[in-house]
Motif scaffolding. Structure first.
Motif, PDB file in Angstrom:
ATOM      1  N   ALA A 184      89.576  28.107 -50.852  1.00 41.01           N
ATOM      2  CA  ALA A 184      89.106  26.915 -51.564  1.00 41.01           C
ATOM      3  C   ALA A 184      89.858  26.790 -52.876  1.00 41.01           C
ATOM      4  O   ALA A 184      90.115  27.794 -53.556  1.00 41.01           O
ATOM      5  CB  ALA A 184      87.604  27.001 -51.826  1.00 41.01           C
ATOM      6  N   TRP A 185      90.212  25.545 -53.227  1.00 46.06           N
ATOM      7  CA  TRP A 185      90.846  25.253 -54.516  1.00 46.06           C
ATOM      8  C   TRP A 185      89.929  24.341 -55.310  1.00 46.06           C
ATOM      9  O   TRP A 185      89.479  23.299 -54.794  1.00 46.06           O
ATOM     10  CB  TRP A 185      92.186  24.547 -54.317  1.00 46.06           C
ATOM     11  CG  TRP A 185      93.279  25.423 -53.766  1.00 46.06           C
ATOM     12  CD1 TRP A 185      93.180  26.712 -53.338  1.00 46.06           C
ATOM     13  CD2 TRP A 185      94.643  25.040 -53.566  1.00 46.06           C
ATOM     14  NE1 TRP A 185      94.390  27.168 -52.893  1.00 46.06           N
ATOM     15  CE2 TRP A 185      95.315  26.162 -53.026  1.00 46.06           C
ATOM     16  CE3 TRP A 185      95.361  23.875 -53.787  1.00 46.06           C
ATOM     17  CZ2 TRP A 185      96.661  26.157 -52.700  1.00 46.06           C
ATOM     18  CZ3 TRP A 185      96.706  23.847 -53.468  1.00 46.06           C
ATOM     19  CH2 TRP A 185      97.364  24.981 -52.938  1.00 46.06           C
ATOM     20  N   HIS A 194      82.719  29.722 -49.020  1.00 49.11           N
ATOM     21  CA  HIS A 194      83.927  30.446 -49.409  1.00 49.11           C
ATOM     22  C   HIS A 194      83.580  31.644 -50.293  1.00 49.11           C
ATOM     23  O   HIS A 194      82.684  31.555 -51.140  1.00 49.11           O
ATOM     24  CB  HIS A 194      84.882  29.525 -50.171  1.00 49.11           C
ATOM     25  CG  HIS A 194      85.273  28.305 -49.396  1.00 49.11           C
ATOM     26  ND1 HIS A 194      86.315  28.295 -48.487  1.00 49.11           N
ATOM     27  CD2 HIS A 194      84.758  27.042 -49.389  1.00 49.11           C
ATOM     28  CE1 HIS A 194      86.423  27.094 -47.955  1.00 49.11           C
ATOM     29  NE2 HIS A 194      85.494  26.304 -48.481  1.00 49.11           N
ATOM     30  N   ASP A 195      84.324  32.725 -50.101  1.00 49.80           N
ATOM     31  CA  ASP A 195      84.123  33.880 -50.976  1.00 49.80           C
ATOM     32  C   ASP A 195      85.326  34.130 -51.880  1.00 49.80           C
ATOM     33  O   ASP A 195      85.300  35.025 -52.718  1.00 49.80           O
ATOM     34  CB  ASP A 195      83.795  35.142 -50.175  1.00 49.80           C
ATOM     35  CG  ASP A 195      84.856  35.498 -49.135  1.00 49.80           C
ATOM     36  OD1 ASP A 195      85.956  34.894 -49.163  1.00 49.80           O
ATOM     37  OD2 ASP A 195      84.597  36.377 -48.310  1.00 49.80           O
ATOM     38  N   LYS A 196      86.368  33.302 -51.717  1.00 51.66           N
ATOM     39  CA  LYS A 196      87.535  33.406 -52.595  1.00 51.66           C
ATOM     40  C   LYS A 196      87.976  32.002 -52.986  1.00 51.66           C
ATOM     41  O   LYS A 196      88.160  31.139 -52.115  1.00 51.66           O
ATOM     42  CB  LYS A 196      88.682  34.152 -51.914  1.00 51.66           C
ATOM     43  CG  LYS A 196      88.392  35.630 -51.668  1.00 51.66           C
ATOM     44  CD  LYS A 196      89.581  36.345 -51.062  1.00 51.66           C
ATOM     45  CE  LYS A 196      89.267  37.825 -50.838  1.00 51.66           C
ATOM     46  NZ  LYS A 196      90.431  38.550 -50.250  1.00 51.66           N
ATOM     47  N   ASP A 246      84.999  35.930 -55.299  1.00 50.82           N
ATOM     48  CA  ASP A 246      86.130  36.313 -56.149  1.00 50.82           C
ATOM     49  C   ASP A 246      86.905  35.075 -56.591  1.00 50.82           C
ATOM     50  O   ASP A 246      87.314  34.252 -55.749  1.00 50.82           O
ATOM     51  CB  ASP A 246      87.086  37.238 -55.390  1.00 50.82           C
ATOM     52  CG  ASP A 246      86.452  38.581 -55.051  1.00 50.82           C
ATOM     53  OD1 ASP A 246      85.605  39.041 -55.845  1.00 50.82           O
ATOM     54  OD2 ASP A 246      86.785  39.142 -53.990  1.00 50.82           O
ATOM     55  N   VAL A 247      87.116  34.946 -57.889  1.00 48.24           N
ATOM     56  CA  VAL A 247      87.998  33.915 -58.422  1.00 48.24           C
ATOM     57  C   VAL A 247      89.379  34.547 -58.496  1.00 48.24           C
ATOM     58  O   VAL A 247      89.702  35.271 -59.437  1.00 48.24           O
ATOM     59  CB  VAL A 247      87.531  33.414 -59.802  1.00 48.24           C
ATOM     60  CG1 VAL A 247      88.472  32.329 -60.325  1.00 48.24           C
ATOM     61  CG2 VAL A 247      86.104  32.876 -59.723  1.00 48.24           C
ATOM     62  N   VAL A 248      90.201  34.308 -57.488  1.00 49.20           N
ATOM     63  CA  VAL A 248      91.472  35.029 -57.347  1.00 49.20           C
ATOM     64  C   VAL A 248      92.585  34.387 -58.158  1.00 49.20           C
ATOM     65  O   VAL A 248      93.651  34.994 -58.331  1.00 49.20           O
ATOM     66  CB  VAL A 248      91.884  35.116 -55.867  1.00 49.20           C
ATOM     67  CG1 VAL A 248      90.859  35.921 -55.077  1.00 49.20           C
ATOM     68  CG2 VAL A 248      92.053  33.729 -55.262  1.00 49.20           C
ATOM     69  N   TYR A 249      92.339  33.180 -58.641  1.00 49.71           N
ATOM     70  CA  TYR A 249      93.308  32.501 -59.513  1.00 49.71           C
ATOM     71  C   TYR A 249      92.502  31.635 -60.469  1.00 49.71           C
ATOM     72  O   TYR A 249      91.627  30.881 -60.042  1.00 49.71           O
ATOM     73  CB  TYR A 249      94.260  31.635 -58.695  1.00 49.71           C
ATOM     74  CG  TYR A 249      95.321  30.922 -59.503  1.00 49.71           C
ATOM     75  CD1 TYR A 249      96.533  31.541 -59.791  1.00 49.71           C
ATOM     76  CD2 TYR A 249      95.113  29.626 -59.978  1.00 49.71           C
ATOM     77  CE1 TYR A 249      97.523  30.882 -60.527  1.00 49.71           C
ATOM     78  CE2 TYR A 249      96.101  28.965 -60.704  1.00 49.71           C
ATOM     79  CZ  TYR A 249      97.297  29.596 -60.982  1.00 49.71           C
ATOM     80  OH  TYR A 249      98.261  28.952 -61.712  1.00 49.71           O
ATOM     81  N   ASN A 250      92.777  31.754 -61.755  1.00 52.17           N
ATOM     82  CA  ASN A 250      91.991  31.025 -62.761  1.00 52.17           C
ATOM     83  C   ASN A 250      92.893  30.750 -63.957  1.00 52.17           C
ATOM     84  O   ASN A 250      92.860  31.447 -64.959  1.00 52.17           O
ATOM     85  CB  ASN A 250      90.770  31.851 -63.174  1.00 52.17           C
ATOM     86  CG  ASN A 250      89.784  31.057 -64.008  1.00 52.17           C
ATOM     87  OD1 ASN A 250      89.811  29.825 -64.021  1.00 52.17           O
ATOM     88  ND2 ASN A 250      88.896  31.756 -64.704  1.00 52.17           N
ATOM     89  N   GLN A 309      95.433  23.283 -45.401  1.00 55.44           N
ATOM     90  CA  GLN A 309      95.319  24.737 -45.354  1.00 55.44           C
ATOM     91  C   GLN A 309      94.117  25.266 -46.125  1.00 55.44           C
ATOM     92  O   GLN A 309      93.622  26.363 -45.841  1.00 55.44           O
ATOM     93  CB  GLN A 309      96.602  25.362 -45.920  1.00 55.44           C
ATOM     94  CG  GLN A 309      97.861  24.972 -45.166  1.00 55.44           C
ATOM     95  CD  GLN A 309      99.124  25.441 -45.869  1.00 55.44           C
ATOM     96  OE1 GLN A 309      99.096  26.380 -46.666  1.00 55.44           O
ATOM     97  NE2 GLN A 309     100.249  24.783 -45.576  1.00 55.44           N
ATOM     98  N   VAL A 310      93.653  24.510 -47.116  1.00 58.63           N
ATOM     99  CA  VAL A 310      92.524  24.953 -47.941  1.00 58.63           C
ATOM    100  C   VAL A 310      91.572  23.774 -48.141  1.00 58.63           C
ATOM    101  O   VAL A 310      91.925  22.617 -47.904  1.00 58.63           O
ATOM    102  CB  VAL A 310      92.994  25.477 -49.321  1.00 58.63           C
ATOM    103  CG1 VAL A 310      93.845  26.720 -49.165  1.00 58.63           C
ATOM    104  CG2 VAL A 310      93.756  24.389 -50.081  1.00 58.63           C
ATOM    105  N   ASP A 311      90.369  24.087 -48.593  1.00 64.01           N
ATOM    106  CA  ASP A 311      89.391  23.048 -48.921  1.00 64.01           C
ATOM    107  C   ASP A 311      89.459  22.740 -50.410  1.00 64.01           C
ATOM    108  O   ASP A 311      89.502  23.655 -51.250  1.00 64.01           O
ATOM    109  CB  ASP A 311      87.972  23.507 -48.565  1.00 64.01           C
ATOM    110  CG  ASP A 311      87.751  23.610 -47.067  1.00 64.01           C
ATOM    111  OD1 ASP A 311      88.512  22.977 -46.318  1.00 64.01           O
ATOM    112  OD2 ASP A 311      86.827  24.333 -46.657  1.00 64.01           O
ATOM    113  N   TYR A 312      89.454  21.443 -50.735  1.00 67.54           N
ATOM    114  CA  TYR A 312      89.533  20.995 -52.123  1.00 67.54           C
ATOM    115  C   TYR A 312      88.130  20.747 -52.689  1.00 67.54           C
ATOM    116  O   TYR A 312      87.255  20.210 -51.987  1.00 67.54           O
ATOM    117  CB  TYR A 312      90.298  19.677 -52.237  1.00 67.54           C
ATOM    118  CG  TYR A 312      91.788  19.742 -51.996  1.00 67.54           C
ATOM    119  CD1 TYR A 312      92.462  20.945 -51.830  1.00 67.54           C
ATOM    120  CD2 TYR A 312      92.529  18.565 -51.929  1.00 67.54           C
ATOM    121  CE1 TYR A 312      93.825  20.968 -51.614  1.00 67.54           C
ATOM    122  CE2 TYR A 312      93.895  18.580 -51.716  1.00 67.54           C
ATOM    123  CZ  TYR A 312      94.539  19.780 -51.558  1.00 67.54           C
ATOM    124  OH  TYR A 312      95.889  19.811 -51.332  1.00 67.54           O
TER     125      TYR A 312
END
Length: 436
Positions: free
Chosen positions: A254-255, A199-201, A226-230, A279-282
């Protein structure tokens, strides 16, 4: 930090090649339901009130030594805290079979509940130090609790504090606060490399305390994408739908959840209801490894989740002996967290054995030395105590922990062993080891 020898990069296929042996999975901090049950460790264990005997020199005709322990027996960290009690009890049995000093004095531990909060942890530490008069105490589970106790009680009081479970990188900045569990810095770096392979985000939510802050900072500084949410979240909330909605509104694939068992359970259930899990990988760290999470979430809601957790080296002989004794006594596999507690009690007992007197100042002078790699390896309390009684100095002893190396450095930190885990068919499985 070394990983699998491939130029420092974690090979995803190698990391997820599961070992298949039950012992390996048992070492990675997975909570067994049996370890969180029962009433052991509640209240005061093996006596609580300190006596004048506790100020005598070790080996000076004293019948017992009482130290303290602050553990999370209730509150949001209780799934992690109660398992420590078995590690503590096994350590006491091993030590008291030998006895401390030439007179074979027993070791006793007064246990107080931190209630998983800073304020209650400070009150518990104050009771142990000011009322019980202990010169050394073990504690705590939560990093923020450990730091609060150190700042409010331990610092400047001539008392030794050894945390059994706190992993936040923030503790490295408090060199007077020792710990047997490793710093989360290497784990945060390993997580960043691991997730970046696919993952890149990434979107990250972290529990708003010293543990979450320290680990999230290391991750964000290391992640190559990129850490798009932190953003942080508070403990003990009944819903985290707002946080999850914000994460879903990003383009992260990814979350990463840096949180505790109770909070992860709520998030996993709400994510499943919204279909986010497809929808995303945990991803997670050690604090999202708990049987309580799986027991309180729907089948399949966390399948595919991956992460990195602290681990004991399953192929190490003294860990195998510890695991065998543990299983014989409790009919369950030990967690690495029980092993960390076992080692913390052993280090405390060896410091008492080595010190000139039973005071915080005297114990502080030797507590690091009995773990030094320059000394002769000792795999049990009996071996280490025998070296000291034969005229060896504290620095002649290198206690080898059942949790791995416990060589306490100038910051009070030991090295660390980590392991990759994943959730498959609503169960934890374990793979490659990583050594910091």
């Amino acid at each position: 930090m070394e990983s699998n020898g491939t130029d420092g990069k974690l090979d995803r296929r190698t990391l997820l090649k599961l070992s298949g042996a039950g012992l390996v999975g048992a070492t990675a901090g997975c909570l067994e339901d049996s370890e969180g049950s029962g009433t052991e460790g509640e209240g005061t264990d093996s006596g609580g009130e300190n006596t004048d005997e506790n100020t005598d020199s070790s080996g000076g005709g004293q019948e017992s030594y009482t130290i303290g322990m602050v553990d999370a027996l209730t509150g949001s960290l209780a799934p992690y805290g109660k398992r420590n009690q078995r590690g503590k009890d096994l350590a006491l049995a091993a030590i008291n079979d030998v006895g401390i000093g030439s007179d074979g004095a027993s070791l006793e531990i007064a246990v107080e509940d931190s209630e998983s909060s800073n304020q209650s942890g400070v009150s518990a530490a104050q009771k142990l130090v000011e009322q019980n008069g202990v010169p050394l105490f073990i504690g705590a589970v939560g990093s923020g609790v450990s730091i609060a106790m150190y700042d409010s009680v331990t610092k400047g009081a001539g008392v030794v504090q050894i945390s059994q479970n706190s992993t936040s990188p923030e503790l490295t900045n408090v060199p007077g606060l020792l710990r047997t569990s490793p710093s989360g810095s290497a784990k945060g770096e390993a997580l960043a490399k691991f997730i970046a392979e696919d993952h890149d985000k990434v979107a990250v939510t972290w529990v708003n305390n010293d543990y979450g802050t320290g680990l999230s900072n290391v991750f964000a500084d290391t992640f190559e994408g990129d850490v798009v949410y932190n953003e942080p979240h508070d403990q003990g909330q009944s819903s985290y739908s707002g946080t999850l909605t914000e994460m879903a509104n990003t383009d992260a694939s990814a979350w990463l959840f840096l949180t505790y068992a109770n909070e992860m359970t709520v998030m996993a259930n709400e994510s499943f209801d919204q279909g986010y899990n497809t929808q995303v990988d945990y991803y997670g760290a050690e604090s999202t490894v708990a049987d309580e999470i799986l027991e309180n979430t729907p089948e399949g809601s966390l399948d595919g989740m991956q992460g990195i957790t602290e681990s004991a080296p399953g192929d190490q002989e003294n860990f195998k002996n510890f695991a065998s004794t543990f299983k014989s006594e409790y009919d369950a596999e030990p967690t690495v967290w029980a092993a960390f507690t076992y080692d913390a009690v052993h280090i405390a007992a060896l410091a008492i054995e080595a010190a000139d007197e039973f005071t915080g100042e005297a114990l502080n002078e030797v507590v690091r030395d009995v773990t030094r790699p320059e000394g002769q390896e000792a795999f049990t309390f009996e071996e280490a105590a025998g070296m000291l009684r034969d005229g060896g100095s504290p620095s002649d002893v290198d206690y080898q922990g059942v949790s791995g190396l416990v060589d306490l450095d100038e910051n009070g930190d030991p090295p660390g062993t980590y392991q990759v885990y994943s959730v498959q068919e609503h169960a934890y499985e374990y793979g490659e080891y990583i050594t910091s």
